[in-house]
Design a protein around this motif. Sequence first.
Motif, PDB file in Angstrom:
ATOM      1  N   ARG A 238       0.829  -1.200   0.000  1.00  0.00           N
ATOM      2  CA  ARG A 238       0.000   0.000   0.000  1.00  0.00           C
ATOM      3  C   ARG A 238       0.871   1.261   0.000  1.00  0.00           C
ATOM      4  NH1 ARG A 238      -5.287   1.316   1.358  1.00  0.00           N
ATOM      5  NH2 ARG A 238      -5.776  -0.835   1.779  1.00  0.00           N
ATOM      6  N   GLU A 239       2.043   1.222   0.625  1.00  0.00           N
ATOM      7  CA  GLU A 239       2.901   2.398   0.725  1.00  0.00           C
ATOM      8  C   GLU A 239       3.641   2.702  -0.579  1.00  0.00           C
ATOM      9  OE1 GLU A 239       3.097  -0.099   3.119  1.00  0.00           O
ATOM     10  OE2 GLU A 239       1.749   0.991   4.448  1.00  0.00           O
TER      11      GLU A 239
ATOM     12  N   ARG B  42       2.751   1.626  -3.709  1.00  0.00           N
ATOM     13  CA  ARG B  42       1.904   1.346  -4.864  1.00  0.00           C
ATOM     14  C   ARG B  42       2.070   2.446  -5.923  1.00  0.00           C
ATOM     15  NH1 ARG B  42      -4.222   1.519  -4.084  1.00  0.00           N
ATOM     16  NH2 ARG B  42      -4.582   2.185  -6.194  1.00  0.00           N
TER      17      ARG B  42
ATOM     18  N   THR C  94       0.615   6.630  -6.220  1.00  0.00           N
ATOM     19  CA  THR C  94       0.344   7.336  -4.960  1.00  0.00           C
ATOM     20  C   THR C  94       1.126   8.649  -4.884  1.00  0.00           C
ATOM     21  OG1 THR C  94       2.078   6.060  -3.867  1.00  0.00           O
ATOM     22  CG2 THR C  94      -0.171   5.219  -3.688  1.00  0.00           C
TER      23      THR C  94
END
Length: 134
Positions: A56-57, A59, A62
Amino acid sequence: MRAVIFVTFALLAGCATSLEKVQSMRDAAPEWYDARKVEIGGEGYPSVGDIPTITRENRPGTQLRISREDTLAALRLFQTDLRATGAEETAQAMLSWAIANRRAVEGQVAAPDFLTDEDVQALKAVFDTPRGRL
């Protein structure tokens, strides 16, 4: 039998000097040679196993919001800078300046002094002489 031993000894001596020459050439090689040698050998390339796992960090996509904010901040900084002002003259003022200067320059150019048609014909007549042929 002695000839075989002598030939073998001569070949070994020749190979030894050849190996010494190769070693001295390697020692005197330029600095790019080592990098090229590693590249040709296929060493130093990353492994497929070293590809990071997407979380998630990290990806993709972002960072777009942060990048947009940075871009807008740079645009605002550029627009508020005094050196970023546009042209102060209008297009009509620039055109009138160009016309005035063109007239001034054209007035300084001397009139062309080309040959007239009669002068050209006279020159052609001088050089238009029959030549002897063999």
